[in-house]
Design an enzyme around this catalytic site. Structure first.
Site, PDB file in Angstrom:
ATOM      1  CG  ASP A 113      18.591  23.323   6.888  1.00  0.00           C
ATOM      2  OD1 ASP A 113      17.590  24.068   6.823  1.00  0.00           O
ATOM      3  OD2 ASP A 113      18.606  22.185   6.394  1.00  0.00           O
ATOM      4  CG  ASP A 131      13.244  23.625   8.147  1.00  0.00           C
ATOM      5  OD1 ASP A 131      12.613  23.677   7.073  1.00  0.00           O
ATOM      6  OD2 ASP A 131      14.469  23.408   8.213  1.00  0.00           O
TER       7      ASP A 131
END
Length: 156
Positions: A113, A131
């Site tokens: 991330d 995402d």
């Protein structure tokens, strides 16, 4: 159907290239800061959204991978049956994003991330382009259902 597979492939490629670049050029202790609200950081997430279920080690990684693949199979079946181009694109975005994160779990045991939005000391949990594809695709499906329901109510 070609459209759906093209969106899946594009989402995976864009996601994996972005993660490769971040992994090669950003250091965990040296984020890129863009003003007061956004940073590019490097965080490995072994869980799912907001790092839930991250304490389960390799068992959690396998379980999350299997779950993601089962959901992808269901969504592929839906995409195969779907005739609405917007829903096909939305489903392709969700599947591509999910598979992008599955690739990370299989390669690294965690998902990279890097998008970090914040206000003062309050941070939204870091996320990545996979995402983003999942969320945008889900929003498209939800909005289409809401607007289709409203059209159906007007006809009655």
């Amino acid at each position: 159907m070609f459209l759906g597979f093209a969106v899946i492939a594009l989402a995976i490629v864009v996601d994996q290239i972005s993660k490769w670049w971040i992994n090669e050029h950003i250091y965990a202790d040296a984020p890129l800061v863009f003003g007061d609200y956004f940073s590019v950081i490097k965080v490995w997430n072994s869980g799912v959204s907001f790092s839930m279920f991250s304490r389960h080690g390799s068992v959690g990684t396998v379980a999350l991978t299997v779950l993601a693949l089962v959901v992808c199979a269901f969504l592929l079946h839906w995409m195969w049956q779907e005739t609405n181009r917007y829903k096909i694109v939305a489903l392709g975005m969700i599947i591509g994003g999910a598979l992008g994160n599955v690739i990370d779990r299989l390669r690294f045991g965690a998902v990279l991330d890097f998008l970090d939005f914040h206000l003062a000391q309050s941070h939204w949990p870091a996320f990545n382009l996979a995402d983003t594809f999942i969320c945008v695709g889900a929003c498209i499906l939800i909005l289409m259902e809401i607007f289709n329901d409203r059209k159906g109510l007007k006809k009655e």
